[in-house]
Motif scaffolding. Structure first.
Motif, mmCIF file in Angstrom:
data_model
loop_
_atom_site.group_PDB
_atom_site.id
_atom_site.type_symbol
_atom_site.label_atom_id
_atom_site.label_comp_id
_atom_site.label_asym_id
_atom_site.label_seq_id
_atom_site.Cartn_x
_atom_site.Cartn_y
_atom_site.Cartn_z
ATOM 1 N N UNK A 16 95.375 -32.729 -117.462
ATOM 2 C CA UNK A 16 94.767 -33.296 -116.259
ATOM 3 C C UNK A 16 95.129 -32.439 -115.073
ATOM 4 N N UNK A 17 94.134 -32.135 -114.227
ATOM 5 C CA UNK A 17 94.439 -31.362 -113.031
ATOM 6 C C UNK A 17 94.235 -32.246 -111.809
ATOM 7 N N UNK A 18 95.063 -32.032 -110.804
ATOM 8 C CA UNK A 18 94.918 -32.782 -109.561
ATOM 9 C C UNK A 18 95.387 -34.220 -109.680
ATOM 10 N N UNK A 19 95.100 -34.971 -108.637
ATOM 11 C CA UNK A 19 95.538 -36.371 -108.564
ATOM 12 C C UNK A 19 94.603 -37.232 -109.425
ATOM 13 N N UNK A 20 95.159 -38.084 -110.328
ATOM 14 C CA UNK A 20 94.265 -38.951 -111.098
ATOM 15 C C UNK A 20 93.558 -39.965 -110.182
ATOM 16 N N UNK A 65 95.328 -42.413 -103.395
ATOM 17 C CA UNK A 65 95.198 -43.246 -102.191
ATOM 18 C C UNK A 65 93.963 -42.835 -101.405
ATOM 19 N N UNK A 66 93.559 -41.596 -101.594
ATOM 20 C CA UNK A 66 92.339 -41.099 -100.933
ATOM 21 C C UNK A 66 91.430 -40.510 -102.008
ATOM 22 N N UNK A 67 90.165 -40.893 -101.957
ATOM 23 C CA UNK A 67 89.196 -40.281 -102.875
ATOM 24 C C UNK A 67 88.062 -39.684 -102.058
ATOM 25 N N UNK A 68 87.774 -38.416 -102.327
ATOM 26 C CA UNK A 68 86.603 -37.781 -101.740
ATOM 27 C C UNK A 68 85.576 -37.690 -102.863
ATOM 28 N N UNK A 96 85.735 -37.800 -113.966
ATOM 29 C CA UNK A 96 85.718 -37.961 -112.509
ATOM 30 C C UNK A 96 84.615 -38.900 -112.040
ATOM 31 N N UNK A 97 83.823 -39.395 -112.992
ATOM 32 C CA UNK A 97 82.713 -40.262 -112.609
ATOM 33 C C UNK A 97 83.199 -41.672 -112.277
#
Lengths: 334, 277
Positions: A208-212, A217-220, A263-264
């Motif tokens: 897994x890469x990046x924040x799950x 706390x923030x999703x773009x 990521x969906x």
């Protein structure tokens, strides 16, 4: 009618490579709530299959009063025919009145198979469950991408089963309660009957890469309105600048602007609840809104002033996603 | 090797119109007037998977559905795509079926429509999205299955297949006959050609009712469904929103204030970011 034995509210805890999936804790919290709603409280039981599992005491922390372990070499990797045979044997012996399963890839396969074996009903990918005035479990099930919610009951057969989507119940909380009683169930008699029609070979974990998304706390998030793979880099960059995770809609997966469909966000993707949700170029199809509706602050940018996403947003910007993204990134970088 | 391949499909209301669905507040029924019916999107991937197997190893592809009579149109579309035969199970006795009763009727239809080595379905339908029919159908047929399949190969009478899961996958060997529920990313469904549409007109399409099937009537439809539907409602997602207006720079300035107000410490992120690069 539904409780014809010792009863019990069961949670089928999921482990992958010996690690317990956190949806199991969410379900145990919920099972404790159901217990309090029943006319006569029944014990909350976690059942776990595998070769072994780390941190069994966590099941206890989140609500299990009893843990049934079913550990064997053959059960190390999920294999539906073996798992269902073991659970069928256990359920027929102990007769729980309710069985809850996480609507993960494994759970969504296992639950209906088990329902068919036991000739009982399974409410699929529920957003909630409760006990009604008749002491029956009512499962709240989304349809048409979440546009409609319906109550589903299973009044005449036992156990009453439901799968619940990871994340829809919110973050699980540890409960102050005594440690669970652990009992081991020996599956060897069941495993001997294996017909060998299916064989699990190996499990492969993807890095897994990046924040799950589930923990962010923030999703773009971006949708079709981002326009191209090149523009998609802006979504990734803003997420990185804000220390957030990147989410997307179905068209973005289909266009392969993202590498993984993990990521969906939406009915057939993840359910998320970040503090801040930024939606760029997302029109707000029902099945997407269903996956992000529990977010804290929702900020959306879309060219079309009539896009449904605006109705579900706290802060609305009618404008081009690329233009706003570019300007915002520039401003944050200073 | 010549394989008998059956694909189960479902006509569904077009997902692009789901925000137009309403509930009749008195009758408590779902109103979907004016919404076109299409083939459930992932079911076309299932048909594509079947056609690819047939092209490689030879055989026959049958598409089957349990649906109202007008589903003939959807089946013709799949015959045009390349399927050889179609079967429509239609009867008022099937109405109101949950996944267990649906898969029961489908299993009876499959057995009636001939032998099968491989059964394909999509992972889930767009409307109900329970994803439960594939596993339950395999149970009624008493064959092994895999759900959420992202890749597979046929070797003799064995399948090598990959079940996709969160952050990974599991590889399996499965003996045929078997059922595979495939996911959208497995392939890109082909387009129909004019020639395909012409040929489809002459391909067999069989309509079967409950009386044609070897079934116990009490297992069909509403009666055969262990789950019962209660109340239905449309959740409100509406939020009291504010709109940011002005030139791009002005909007961005307001947006920065909103993000700070939500507790985001943009300065520290900025510094960290600069430090990293």
């Amino acid at each position: 009618m539904t409780t014809n034995g010792a009863g019990g509210i069961w949670v089928v805890a999921e482990q992958v490579a010996g690690r317990i999936n956190s949806v199991s804790y969410e379900l145990l919290n919920k099972a404790q709530q159901l217990k309090n709603q029943l006319q006569k409280p029944e014990p909350v039981v976690a059942v776990i299959l595998g070769k072994g599992a780390e941190g069994l005491e966590q099941l206890s922390n989140y609500g299990a009063e009893e843990i049934i372990t079913v550990f064997a070499e053959e059960l190390e990797i999920y294999q539906n025919d073996l798992y269902v045979a073991v659970l069928q044997a256990l359920i027929e012996e102990k007769k729980p009145s309710i069985v809850l399963i996480g609507a993960t890839a494994i759970g969504q396969d296992l639950a209906p198979m088990l329902g068919a074996r036991l000739k009982t009903g399974v409410a699929a990918h529920c957003v909630d469950v409760r006990i009604n005035e008749n002491n029956q479990m009512v499962a709240v099930v989304p349809a048409f991408g979440g546009k409609v919610l319906g109550d589903i009951l299973c009044p005449n057969t036992s156990p009453q089963m439901a799968t619940l989507k990871p994340g829809v119940l919110g973050k699980p909380v540890p409960l102050e309660k005594p440690a669970a009683v652990v009992t081991a169930f020996d599956p060897s008699a069941v495993l001997q009957e294996d017909q060998g029609r299916i064989k699990a070979l190996e499990i492969v974990r993807e890095e897994q890469t990046g924040v799950p998304l589930e923990e962010a706390e923030v999703i773009v998030a971006g949708g079709w309105g981002i326009g191209s793979r090149e523009n998609w880099d802006l979504v990734e960059e803003l997420a990185r600048l804000l220390g957030g995770a990147v989410g997307c809609t179905r068209p973005v997966v289909d266009e392969q602007w993202v590498q993984s469909e993990q990521q969906m966000i939406g009915t057939s993707g993840k359910s998320v609840r970040p503090k801040v949700y930024l939606a760029f170029g997302i029109s707000g199809a029902t099945h997407h809104l269903c996956g992000m509706k529990d977010s804290g602050l929702v900020i959306s940018v879309n060219k079309d002033a009539t896009a449904p996403i605006f109705e579900a947003s706290d802060v609305r910007i009618v404008g081009d996603a690329r233009t706003i993204l570019t300007a915002l990134i520039k401003r944050i970088k200073g | 090797m010549s394989l008998n391949i059956t694909v189960c499909i479902k006509p569904v209301p077009d997902p692009d119109y789901y925000d137009k669905i309403t509930i009749d507040p008195v009758k408590k029924t779902i109103t979907r007037a004016g919404i076109p019916t299409i083939i459930n999107p992932v079911d076309k991937n299932a048909v594509e998977a079947a056609l690819q197997v047939k092209e490689k190893l030879g055989g026959k592809v049958v598409v089957i559905t349990m649906a109202p009579p007008n589903a003939e149109e959807n089946l013709r579309e799949l015959l045009a795509m390349g399927a050889d035969e179609a079967v429509l199970l239609t009867d008022r006795a099937f109405a109101g079926a949950d996944t267990l009763a649906t898969s029961y009727a489908l299993a009876a239809g499959l057995k009636k429509s001939g032998p099968f080595d491989l059964v394909f379905t999509g992972t889930e339908s767009a409307d109900g999205a329970t994803s439960q029919v594939p596993a339950q159908l395999a149970e009624w047929l008493d064959i092994p299955h895999l759900w959420n399949v992202q890749e597979f190969e046929v070797e003799d009478h064995t399948l090598k297949a990959k079940m996709s899961m969160e952050n990974g996958y599991i590889n399996y060997l499965v003996q045929m006959p078997a059922l595979l529920a495939v996911k959208r990313s497995i392939n890109k469904p082909r387009y129909t050609t004019v020639m395909g549409v012409m040929k489809a007109k002459k391909k067999p399409l069989t309509v079967l009712t409950a009386a044609d099937l070897d079934v116990e009537p009490e297992r069909l439809g509403l009666q055969g469904s262990p789950t019962k539907a209660g109340d239905i409602f449309t959740p409100s997602l509406a939020r009291k929103g504010q709109q940011l207006t002005g030139e791009t720079e002005e909007i961005v300035e307001q947006l920065i204030q909103v993000l700070r107000g939500a507790g985001l410490n943009l300065e520290s992120l900025n510094v960290n970011e600069a430090g990293r690069e």
